[in-house]
Design a protein around this motif. Structure first.
Motif, PDB file in Angstrom:
ATOM      1  N   MET A   1      38.151  30.292  33.715  1.00 32.81           N
ATOM      2  CA  MET A   1      37.252  30.909  32.744  1.00 32.81           C
ATOM      3  C   MET A   1      37.608  30.507  31.313  1.00 32.81           C
ATOM      4  O   MET A   1      36.720  30.287  30.495  1.00 32.81           O
ATOM      5  CB  MET A   1      37.254  32.428  32.903  1.00 32.81           C
ATOM      6  CG  MET A   1      36.608  32.923  34.186  1.00 32.81           C
ATOM      7  SD  MET A   1      34.898  32.368  34.431  1.00 32.81           S
ATOM      8  CE  MET A   1      34.080  33.096  33.013  1.00 32.81           C
ATOM      9  N   ALA A   2      38.890  30.393  31.029  1.00 34.72           N
ATOM     10  CA  ALA A   2      39.310  29.976  29.685  1.00 34.72           C
ATOM     11  C   ALA A   2      38.970  28.509  29.434  1.00 34.72           C
ATOM     12  O   ALA A   2      38.413  28.162  28.385  1.00 34.72           O
ATOM     13  CB  ALA A   2      40.812  30.217  29.507  1.00 34.72           C
ATOM     14  N   ALA A   3      39.269  27.651  30.399  1.00 34.42           N
ATOM     15  CA  ALA A   3      39.077  26.211  30.216  1.00 34.42           C
ATOM     16  C   ALA A   3      37.612  25.795  30.264  1.00 34.42           C
ATOM     17  O   ALA A   3      37.167  24.995  29.440  1.00 34.42           O
ATOM     18  CB  ALA A   3      39.868  25.448  31.280  1.00 34.42           C
TER      19      ALA A   3
ATOM     20  N   ASN B   1      35.437  29.103  27.954  1.00 28.20           N
ATOM     21  CA  ASN B   1      36.017  29.682  26.746  1.00 28.20           C
ATOM     22  C   ASN B   1      35.967  31.212  26.776  1.00 28.20           C
ATOM     23  O   ASN B   1      35.696  31.867  25.778  1.00 28.20           O
ATOM     24  CB  ASN B   1      35.320  29.139  25.493  1.00 28.20           C
ATOM     25  CG  ASN B   1      36.124  29.400  24.240  1.00 28.20           C
ATOM     26  OD1 ASN B   1      37.351  29.460  24.283  1.00 28.20           O
ATOM     27  ND2 ASN B   1      35.451  29.574  23.125  1.00 28.20           N
ATOM     28  N   THR B   2      36.215  31.767  27.955  1.00 26.06           N
ATOM     29  CA  THR B   2      36.194  33.217  28.145  1.00 26.06           C
ATOM     30  C   THR B   2      37.577  33.666  28.574  1.00 26.06           C
ATOM     31  O   THR B   2      38.071  33.266  29.623  1.00 26.06           O
ATOM     32  CB  THR B   2      35.140  33.606  29.206  1.00 26.06           C
ATOM     33  OG1 THR B   2      33.874  33.154  28.744  1.00 26.06           O
ATOM     34  CG2 THR B   2      35.100  35.097  29.434  1.00 26.06           C
ATOM     35  N   ARG B   3      38.199  34.491  27.744  1.00 27.48           N
ATOM     36  CA  ARG B   3      39.550  34.954  28.026  1.00 27.48           C
ATOM     37  C   ARG B   3      39.608  36.443  28.371  1.00 27.48           C
ATOM     38  O   ARG B   3      40.630  36.952  28.762  1.00 27.48           O
ATOM     39  CB  ARG B   3      40.453  34.628  26.848  1.00 27.48           C
ATOM     40  CG  ARG B   3      40.724  33.132  26.770  1.00 27.48           C
ATOM     41  CD  ARG B   3      41.395  32.709  25.485  1.00 27.48           C
ATOM     42  NE  ARG B   3      41.650  31.276  25.484  1.00 27.48           N
ATOM     43  CZ  ARG B   3      40.716  30.344  25.305  1.00 27.48           C
ATOM     44  NH1 ARG B   3      39.465  30.678  25.120  1.00 27.48           N
ATOM     45  NH2 ARG B   3      41.025  29.069  25.305  1.00 27.48           N
ATOM     46  N   HIS B   4      38.507  37.124  28.209  1.00 27.31           N
ATOM     47  CA  HIS B   4      38.430  38.545  28.562  1.00 27.31           C
ATOM     48  C   HIS B   4      37.875  38.620  29.989  1.00 27.31           C
ATOM     49  O   HIS B   4      36.660  38.646  30.190  1.00 27.31           O
ATOM     50  CB  HIS B   4      37.530  39.288  27.568  1.00 27.31           C
ATOM     51  CG  HIS B   4      37.619  40.766  27.696  1.00 27.31           C
ATOM     52  ND1 HIS B   4      38.525  41.516  27.000  1.00 27.31           N
ATOM     53  CD2 HIS B   4      36.929  41.630  28.469  1.00 27.31           C
ATOM     54  CE1 HIS B   4      38.375  42.792  27.323  1.00 27.31           C
ATOM     55  NE2 HIS B   4      37.412  42.883  28.223  1.00 27.31           N
ATOM     56  N   VAL B   5      38.796  38.589  30.957  1.00 27.50           N
ATOM     57  CA  VAL B   5      38.423  38.440  32.367  1.00 27.50           C
ATOM     58  C   VAL B   5      39.022  39.587  33.178  1.00 27.50           C
ATOM     59  O   VAL B   5      40.224  39.837  33.116  1.00 27.50           O
ATOM     60  CB  VAL B   5      38.926  37.085  32.916  1.00 27.50           C
ATOM     61  CG1 VAL B   5      38.658  36.942  34.397  1.00 27.50           C
ATOM     62  CG2 VAL B   5      38.303  35.937  32.140  1.00 27.50           C
TER      63      VAL B   5
ATOM     64  N   LYS C   1      45.295  34.154  38.602  1.00 31.80           N
ATOM     65  CA  LYS C   1      45.669  33.228  37.515  1.00 31.80           C
ATOM     66  C   LYS C   1      44.718  32.034  37.473  1.00 31.80           C
ATOM     67  O   LYS C   1      44.337  31.579  36.395  1.00 31.80           O
ATOM     68  CB  LYS C   1      47.115  32.749  37.673  1.00 31.80           C
ATOM     69  CG  LYS C   1      48.139  33.822  37.399  1.00 31.80           C
ATOM     70  CD  LYS C   1      48.098  34.200  35.944  1.00 31.80           C
ATOM     71  CE  LYS C   1      49.168  35.212  35.633  1.00 31.80           C
ATOM     72  NZ  LYS C   1      49.027  35.761  34.290  1.00 31.80           N
TER      73      LYS C   1
ATOM     74  N   GLN D   1      41.491  33.124  35.820  1.00 26.69           N
ATOM     75  CA  GLN D   1      41.689  33.262  34.381  1.00 26.69           C
ATOM     76  C   GLN D   1      41.746  31.892  33.700  1.00 26.69           C
ATOM     77  O   GLN D   1      41.132  31.695  32.650  1.00 26.69           O
ATOM     78  CB  GLN D   1      42.977  34.048  34.093  1.00 26.69           C
ATOM     79  CG  GLN D   1      42.873  35.500  34.494  1.00 26.69           C
ATOM     80  CD  GLN D   1      44.207  36.221  34.457  1.00 26.69           C
ATOM     81  OE1 GLN D   1      45.277  35.613  34.626  1.00 26.69           O
ATOM     82  NE2 GLN D   1      44.155  37.524  34.245  1.00 26.69           N
ATOM     83  N   ARG D   2      42.458  30.936  34.302  1.00 23.19           N
ATOM     84  CA  ARG D   2      42.541  29.583  33.730  1.00 23.19           C
ATOM     85  C   ARG D   2      41.168  28.908  33.714  1.00 23.19           C
ATOM     86  O   ARG D   2      40.778  28.296  32.727  1.00 23.19           O
ATOM     87  CB  ARG D   2      43.535  28.723  34.511  1.00 23.19           C
ATOM     88  CG  ARG D   2      44.985  28.955  34.147  1.00 23.19           C
ATOM     89  CD  ARG D   2      45.896  27.877  34.711  1.00 23.19           C
ATOM     90  NE  ARG D   2      45.799  27.754  36.163  1.00 23.19           N
ATOM     91  CZ  ARG D   2      46.497  28.472  37.043  1.00 23.19           C
ATOM     92  NH1 ARG D   2      47.361  29.365  36.618  1.00 23.19           N
ATOM     93  NH2 ARG D   2      46.344  28.276  38.330  1.00 23.19           N
TER      94      ARG D   2
END
Length: 132
Positions: free
Chosen positions: A105-107, A110-114, A99, A102-103
């Motif tokens: 990479m998104a923050a 800006n990558t949500r496909h992990v 988790k 994933q957080r």
């Protein structure tokens, strides 16, 4: 206030899109066409730098011991993907660490496909034996 990592990564990408050798020749740099940009970016040192930045960020997550087989790529316009093997100190923490990856990479990117394979040192060792 913009995130410093986003500004840095954006700067690296802009460097990658500059015509190769233009600054070395003293000419004014012109961005290449889309075809040139796509092919010039593949395998470039800039892509390697971005991968190292991501690896360093992943290593800041408590419980992450090492990262290997890290790959970052664009799967379509505006959609980036990341995959990696993350070696952890305690497999009981795998869900929390997943988790956190994933957080991050998104923050930060800006990558949500992990996609992440979480493993301990024993599993990493078995994987190394299978590869040889």
């Amino acid at each position: 206030m913009p995130n410093i990592h986003h500004a840095f990564v954006a700067g690296l990408i802009m460097l990658a899109l500059v015509a190769p050798g233009a600054q070395a020749q003293g000419a004014r740099a012109q961005p290449p066409d889309a075809y040139g940009a796509a092919h010039g970016f593949k395998g470039s040192e800039v892509a390697s730098v971005i991968t190292r930045i991501i690896e360093r960020q992943l290593l800041t997550i408590p419980g992450v011991r090492s990262v290997h087989d890290l790959h970052v790529r664009s799967i379509s316009s505006g959609i980036d993907a990341m995959s990696a093997h993350v070696v952890v100190t305690d497999m009981a923490e795998a869900a929390r660490i997943l988790k956190a990856v994933q957080r991050l990479m998104a923050a930060e990117f800006n990558t949500r496909h992990v996609t992440v394979q979480v493993e301990n040192e024993r599993l990493q060792g078995e994987e190394t034996v299978r590869k040889t």
